[in-house]
Design a protein around this motif. Structure first.
Motif, PDB file in Angstrom:
ATOM      1  N   TYR A 139       4.172  12.471  -2.240  1.00 36.14           N
ATOM      2  CA  TYR A 139       5.472  12.224  -1.609  1.00 36.14           C
ATOM      3  C   TYR A 139       5.564  10.785  -1.103  1.00 36.14           C
ATOM      4  O   TYR A 139       6.581  10.108  -1.306  1.00 36.14           O
ATOM      5  N   VAL A 140       4.508  10.306  -0.481  1.00 38.50           N
ATOM      6  CA  VAL A 140       4.490   8.921   0.002  1.00 38.50           C
ATOM      7  C   VAL A 140       4.691   7.952  -1.156  1.00 38.50           C
ATOM      8  O   VAL A 140       5.441   6.972  -1.043  1.00 38.50           O
ATOM      9  N   GLU A 141       4.051   8.208  -2.298  1.00 34.70           N
ATOM     10  CA  GLU A 141       4.167   7.282  -3.426  1.00 34.70           C
ATOM     11  C   GLU A 141       5.581   7.231  -3.979  1.00 34.70           C
ATOM     12  O   GLU A 141       6.015   6.186  -4.479  1.00 34.70           O
ATOM     13  N   LEU A 142       6.334   8.334  -3.895  1.00 32.64           N
ATOM     14  CA  LEU A 142       7.746   8.279  -4.281  1.00 32.64           C
ATOM     15  C   LEU A 142       8.485   7.260  -3.420  1.00 32.64           C
ATOM     16  O   LEU A 142       9.283   6.455  -3.918  1.00 32.64           O
ATOM     17  N   TRP A 143       8.213   7.290  -2.143  1.00 35.66           N
ATOM     18  CA  TRP A 143       8.850   6.362  -1.214  1.00 35.66           C
ATOM     19  C   TRP A 143       8.379   4.931  -1.451  1.00 35.66           C
ATOM     20  O   TRP A 143       9.187   3.998  -1.420  1.00 35.66           O
ATOM     21  N   VAL A 144       7.094   4.749  -1.672  1.00 34.63           N
ATOM     22  CA  VAL A 144       6.570   3.401  -1.896  1.00 34.63           C
ATOM     23  C   VAL A 144       7.259   2.765  -3.096  1.00 34.63           C
ATOM     24  O   VAL A 144       7.672   1.594  -3.054  1.00 34.63           O
ATOM     25  N   SER A 145       7.429   3.532  -4.166  1.00 36.73           N
ATOM     26  CA  SER A 145       8.094   3.000  -5.355  1.00 36.73           C
ATOM     27  C   SER A 145       9.536   2.624  -5.050  1.00 36.73           C
ATOM     28  O   SER A 145      10.017   1.564  -5.482  1.00 36.73           O
ATOM     29  N   ALA A 146      10.235   3.478  -4.302  1.00 38.78           N
ATOM     30  CA  ALA A 146      11.638   3.197  -3.967  1.00 38.78           C
ATOM     31  C   ALA A 146      11.760   1.990  -3.054  1.00 38.78           C
ATOM     32  O   ALA A 146      12.658   1.155  -3.221  1.00 38.78           O
ATOM     33  N   LEU A 154       7.477  -7.008  -0.834  1.00 39.63           N
ATOM     34  CA  LEU A 154       6.450  -6.248  -0.131  1.00 39.63           C
ATOM     35  C   LEU A 154       5.288  -5.926  -1.066  1.00 39.63           C
ATOM     36  O   LEU A 154       5.502  -5.537  -2.218  1.00 39.63           O
ATOM     37  N   THR A 155       4.070  -6.070  -0.583  1.00 35.05           N
ATOM     38  CA  THR A 155       2.926  -5.600  -1.358  1.00 35.05           C
ATOM     39  C   THR A 155       2.894  -4.078  -1.311  1.00 35.05           C
ATOM     40  O   THR A 155       3.562  -3.445  -0.477  1.00 35.05           O
ATOM     41  N   GLU A 156       2.105  -3.491  -2.189  1.00 35.71           N
ATOM     42  CA  GLU A 156       1.993  -2.033  -2.194  1.00 35.71           C
ATOM     43  C   GLU A 156       1.476  -1.522  -0.857  1.00 35.71           C
ATOM     44  O   GLU A 156       1.969  -0.517  -0.328  1.00 35.71           O
ATOM     45  N   LEU A 200      12.668  -0.528   7.511  1.00 37.62           N
ATOM     46  CA  LEU A 200      12.193  -0.970   6.200  1.00 37.62           C
ATOM     47  C   LEU A 200      12.680  -2.373   5.873  1.00 37.62           C
ATOM     48  O   LEU A 200      11.942  -3.178   5.297  1.00 37.62           O
ATOM     49  N   SER A 201      13.909  -2.683   6.241  1.00 41.38           N
ATOM     50  CA  SER A 201      14.427  -4.024   6.006  1.00 41.38           C
ATOM     51  C   SER A 201      13.635  -5.059   6.799  1.00 41.38           C
ATOM     52  O   SER A 201      13.355  -6.158   6.308  1.00 41.38           O
ATOM     53  N   SER A 202      13.275  -4.706   8.027  1.00 46.06           N
ATOM     54  CA  SER A 202      12.521  -5.642   8.866  1.00 46.06           C
ATOM     55  C   SER A 202      11.132  -5.917   8.310  1.00 46.06           C
ATOM     56  O   SER A 202      10.552  -6.971   8.572  1.00 46.06           O
ATOM     57  N   ALA A 203      10.591  -4.957   7.563  1.00 41.54           N
ATOM     58  CA  ALA A 203       9.245  -5.140   6.995  1.00 41.54           C
ATOM     59  C   ALA A 203       9.250  -6.109   5.828  1.00 41.54           C
ATOM     60  O   ALA A 203       8.213  -6.705   5.507  1.00 41.54           O
ATOM     61  N   ALA A 204      10.402  -6.265   5.182  1.00 41.04           N
ATOM     62  CA  ALA A 204      10.461  -7.139   4.006  1.00 41.04           C
ATOM     63  C   ALA A 204      10.304  -8.594   4.414  1.00 41.04           C
ATOM     64  O   ALA A 204      10.846  -9.023   5.436  1.00 41.04           O
TER      65      ALA A 204
END
Length: 238
Positions: A139-146, A154-156, A200-204
């Motif tokens: 489930y986390v990897e679905l989000w990481v890809s999106a 962002l790095t992986e 999420l935007s702030s992390a970019a």
């Protein structure tokens, strides 16, 4: 939109098994796994304690079905949303919004299961615990890809840390349990959505300005409405 909940959608009455799971989740979350007896779960659904054994081998089986079941529904629902977004050729922001909306449904509708996971996961048999962890990683990897599709800078690893942070934010709903702790569902869902997108935007990483320096990042795109700043705020999940 598909609900990822232990609660039965629509007007169909829940089955006896679903009723048992719902009451078991509520009682386990309120009083702890060892603080609840089989007889008490039976009384909550109007059957004798021994009658429960026609549906489950015992409390351990109920706990496993609750925790493995919600992990599977989260992953299956997230995968379905990702596939539908790809089939519709939606922009990355809309694909991410679909995942956020699904998780908000879970965070608002299944607060007992969030509490149960936090407190009781270690009580599962090793095989069941491994299954929960496997489904959660998927489930986390679905989000990481999106997330990386929308924020390729962002790095992986950064994306994965960001996703876990957003999960922590969204899964905080059990701590807001008072009658006035949350606004109405639509308002709460929209607020959680904005908070998740903002985090999420702030992390970019910020874009580079003229001369190679970092420019101030533009306002993050509003959820569910394209990629440009200033779009209207998202509606609540359906």
């Amino acid at each position: 939109m598909v609900r990822m909940s232990t609660k039965t959608a629509g007007t169909a009455a829940p089955s006896r098994r679903e009723q048992i799971l719902r009451e078991a989740a509520r009682l386990f979350a309120e009083r702890g796994f060892h603080g609840v007896g089989v007889d008490e779960i039976g009384a909550a659904v109007g059957i004798s304690g021994p009658g429960l054994y026609r549906h489950f081998a015992g409390k351990d089986a109920m706990l496993a079905e609750l925790l493995v079941g919600i992990s599977r529904r989260l992953y299956d629902g997230g995968r379905r949303r990702a596939e539908e977004s790809a089939a519709a050729d939606l922009p990355p922001g809309a694909a991410l919004d679909a995942l956020i909306e699904g998780h908000i449904d879970f965070a608002l509708d299944d607060r007992e299961l969030i509490t149960l996971h936090d407190r009781e996961l270690d009580r599962l048999r090793e095989a069941d615990r491994k299954q929960v962890r496997k489904l959660q990683r998927q489930y986390v990897e679905l989000w990481v890809s999106a997330v990386r599709a929308l924020y390729p800078g962002l790095t992986e690893l950064e994306a994965r840390v960001s996703v876990h942070t957003v999960f922590g934010l969204l899964n905080s709903t059990p701590h807001l349990s008072g009658p006035s702790a949350l606004p109405d569902r639509e308002t709460t869902a929209a607020l959680l959505h904005r908070l998740a997108r903002g985090a999420l935007s702030s992390a970019a990483p910020p874009p580079e300005g003229p001369g190679g320096g970092s420019a101030v990042r533009a306002e993050y795109p509003a959820a569910g409405h394209g990629e440009g700043p200033g779009a209207p705020a998202p509606g609540a999940p359906v």
